[in-house]
Design an enzyme around this catalytic site. Structure first.
Site, PDB file in Angstrom:
ATOM      1  N   ARG A 136      19.769  15.897  -9.124  1.00  0.00           N
ATOM      2  CA  ARG A 136      19.917  14.459  -9.374  1.00  0.00           C
ATOM      3  C   ARG A 136      19.821  14.135 -10.864  1.00  0.00           C
ATOM      4  O   ARG A 136      19.060  14.759 -11.602  1.00  0.00           O
ATOM      5  CB  ARG A 136      18.835  13.676  -8.628  1.00  0.00           C
ATOM      6  CG  ARG A 136      18.955  13.722  -7.120  1.00  0.00           C
ATOM      7  CD  ARG A 136      18.086  12.650  -6.490  1.00  0.00           C
ATOM      8  NE  ARG A 136      18.126  12.701  -5.046  1.00  0.00           N
ATOM      9  CZ  ARG A 136      17.555  11.782  -4.256  1.00  0.00           C
ATOM     10  NH1 ARG A 136      16.934  10.744  -4.799  1.00  0.00           N
ATOM     11  NH2 ARG A 136      17.628  11.892  -2.945  1.00  0.00           N
ATOM     12  N   PRO A 155       0.803  -1.214   0.000  1.00  0.00           N
ATOM     13  CA  PRO A 155       0.000   0.000   0.000  1.00  0.00           C
ATOM     14  C   PRO A 155       0.847   1.281   0.000  1.00  0.00           C
ATOM     15  O   PRO A 155       1.963   1.289   0.519  1.00  0.00           O
ATOM     16  CB  PRO A 155      -0.808  -0.096   1.294  1.00  0.00           C
ATOM     17  CG  PRO A 155      -0.662  -1.479   1.781  1.00  0.00           C
ATOM     18  CD  PRO A 155       0.675  -1.939   1.270  1.00  0.00           C
ATOM     19  N   GLU A 156       0.279   2.347  -0.591  1.00  0.00           N
ATOM     20  CA  GLU A 156       0.931   3.640  -0.610  1.00  0.00           C
ATOM     21  C   GLU A 156       0.116   4.620   0.237  1.00  0.00           C
ATOM     22  O   GLU A 156      -0.766   4.208   1.000  1.00  0.00           O
ATOM     23  CB  GLU A 156       1.076   4.123  -2.052  1.00  0.00           C
ATOM     24  CG  GLU A 156       1.884   3.160  -2.933  1.00  0.00           C
ATOM     25  CD  GLU A 156       2.003   3.624  -4.371  1.00  0.00           C
ATOM     26  OE1 GLU A 156       2.027   4.859  -4.605  1.00  0.00           O
ATOM     27  OE2 GLU A 156       2.078   2.773  -5.272  1.00  0.00           O
ATOM     28  N   ARG A 168      11.067  -1.861 -11.091  1.00  0.00           N
ATOM     29  CA  ARG A 168       9.623  -1.700 -10.928  1.00  0.00           C
ATOM     30  C   ARG A 168       8.973  -1.433 -12.277  1.00  0.00           C
ATOM     31  O   ARG A 168       9.486  -0.655 -13.084  1.00  0.00           O
ATOM     32  CB  ARG A 168       9.302  -0.531  -9.978  1.00  0.00           C
ATOM     33  CG  ARG A 168       9.984  -0.590  -8.628  1.00  0.00           C
ATOM     34  CD  ARG A 168       9.595  -1.843  -7.845  1.00  0.00           C
ATOM     35  NE  ARG A 168       8.177  -1.922  -7.568  1.00  0.00           N
ATOM     36  CZ  ARG A 168       7.582  -1.323  -6.524  1.00  0.00           C
ATOM     37  NH1 ARG A 168       8.291  -0.574  -5.694  1.00  0.00           N
ATOM     38  NH2 ARG A 168       6.293  -1.463  -6.319  1.00  0.00           N
ATOM     39  N   LYS A 187       4.020   5.926   4.547  1.00  0.00           N
ATOM     40  CA  LYS A 187       3.324   4.652   4.374  1.00  0.00           C
ATOM     41  C   LYS A 187       3.208   3.872   5.675  1.00  0.00           C
ATOM     42  O   LYS A 187       2.944   2.666   5.643  1.00  0.00           O
ATOM     43  CB  LYS A 187       4.076   3.798   3.340  1.00  0.00           C
ATOM     44  CG  LYS A 187       4.257   4.437   1.983  1.00  0.00           C
ATOM     45  CD  LYS A 187       5.056   3.510   1.083  1.00  0.00           C
ATOM     46  CE  LYS A 187       5.410   4.155  -0.236  1.00  0.00           C
ATOM     47  NZ  LYS A 187       6.184   3.256  -1.107  1.00  0.00           N
ATOM     48  N   HIS A 208      -3.490 -15.437   7.596  1.00  0.00           N
ATOM     49  CA  HIS A 208      -2.279 -14.607   7.637  1.00  0.00           C
ATOM     50  C   HIS A 208      -2.411 -13.407   8.579  1.00  0.00           C
ATOM     51  O   HIS A 208      -1.891 -12.329   8.300  1.00  0.00           O
ATOM     52  CB  HIS A 208      -1.897 -14.132   6.234  1.00  0.00           C
ATOM     53  CG  HIS A 208      -1.532 -15.233   5.297  1.00  0.00           C
ATOM     54  ND1 HIS A 208      -2.471 -15.927   4.559  1.00  0.00           N
ATOM     55  CD2 HIS A 208      -0.323 -15.771   4.977  1.00  0.00           C
ATOM     56  CE1 HIS A 208      -1.871 -16.846   3.827  1.00  0.00           C
ATOM     57  NE2 HIS A 208      -0.567 -16.774   4.060  1.00  0.00           N
TER      58      HIS A 208
END
Length: 293
Positions: free
Chosen positions: A161, A2-3, A273, A61, A93
């Site tokens: 960056r 989750p974010e 990702r 998070k 779980h």
């Protein structure tokens, strides 16, 4: 996953338990991959029992349940963790169970069950002091919340960056709460290519990225997050989120772009990702396209 939107949805669902006392705590014995506990499960349950919930917060998070006695129960869902209130009895779980009640006598008062479930075993449950919480999750370690950061602050943190903007947005020391889904969605809405190096973004692009990020996150919170095909995430009430139906690029490889109506959504891999974008809406400068080709 989750974010930020999913954890914020968890926070709002658990916030109604503020003021309740933890009647009992249990770490079920499971024949599956264990998660990380601090302190060890037995000591954790002993220290949780009898404590009162004084507040429920979120840092990026992470879900923070503030207890009396100046301690904080920090739950990190990571990939497949979720927090639920009064879940079904047959839930698998389950990594932590907390029974809570507002009455002094838990036997006579109405109880609620708070559980942390994690199917892949990557989550973390820690009970730490308020001082440790400030040290470990304060601004020196965790970046500003993604809902609060300004475009100029984001630009100043990243403009030197050379890393791709998509990768940089997920750096929690720069900005807290954004992961793979919402970074892809925000960049698409801002019409910025995910591979564009941070040092090459213009001020107008930094504005667009930040404004799009805020819009996407707020919309996702309103719809209680994204429940993907694996069904790993659900709200604390055990209902699916709704924002997955609004995704414009994430997991839509091969579909026509909803924004321009011309491009076909592509998938690439950045920092291991999956990353989704529209090659029409999100063009790279020609010299960069040639270099990456």
């Amino acid at each position: 996953m989750p974010e930020l939107p999913e954890v914020e949805t968890m926070r709002r669902g658990v916030a109604r338990l503020r003021g309740a006392r933890i009647c009992s705590a249990e770490v079920p014995v499971l024949n599956v991959e264990p998660i990380e506990y601090l302190p060890a499960p037995g000591e954790l349950c002993r220290r949780l029992a009898g404590r009162r919930v004084e507040g429920v917060d979120r840092v990026g998070k992470r879900l923070l349940i503030r207890l009396d006695g100046e301690e904080v129960l920090v739950i990190e869902p990571r990939m497949t963790g979720r927090v639920m209130v009064d879940p079904p009895d047959n839930l698998s779980h389950v990594r932590l169970k907390l029974r809570l009640c507002w009455e002094e006598n838990c036997e006579t008062g109405r109880q609620h069950l708070l559980v942390f479930r994690d199917t892949r075993g990557l989550g973390v449950v820690r009970l730490i002091s308020e001082d440790d919480c400030r040290r470990e999750l304060g601004p020196e370690k965790i970046g500003p919340d993604a809902l609060a950061i300004t475009w100029s602050e984001l630009r100043n943190r990243l403009r030197k960056r050379r890393s791709p903007i998509k990768v940089a947005l997920m750096d929690q020391s720069v900005m807290a709460g954004v992961g793979n889904i919402y970074a892809s969605e925000a960049l698409h809405r801002a019409r910025v290519h995910p591979q564009l190096p941070c040092c090459l973004l213009s001020s107008s692009q930094w504005r667009a990225v930040t404004e799009s990020l805020h819009q996407v996150l707020r919309e996702a919170i309103t719809l209680q997050g994204s429940t993907l095909g694996d069904g790993a995430y659900a709200t604390p009430e055990n209902t699916p989120g709704g924002y997955q139906n609004e995704h414009r690029v994430y997991q839509r490889e091969g579909e026509k772009c909803r924004q321009c109506g011309k491009g076909i959504i592509r998938r690439i891999v950045l920092a291991q990702r999956s990353t989704f974008f529209c090659p029409v809406c999100q063009r790279l400068p020609l010299r960069l396209r040639r270099r990456l080709a």
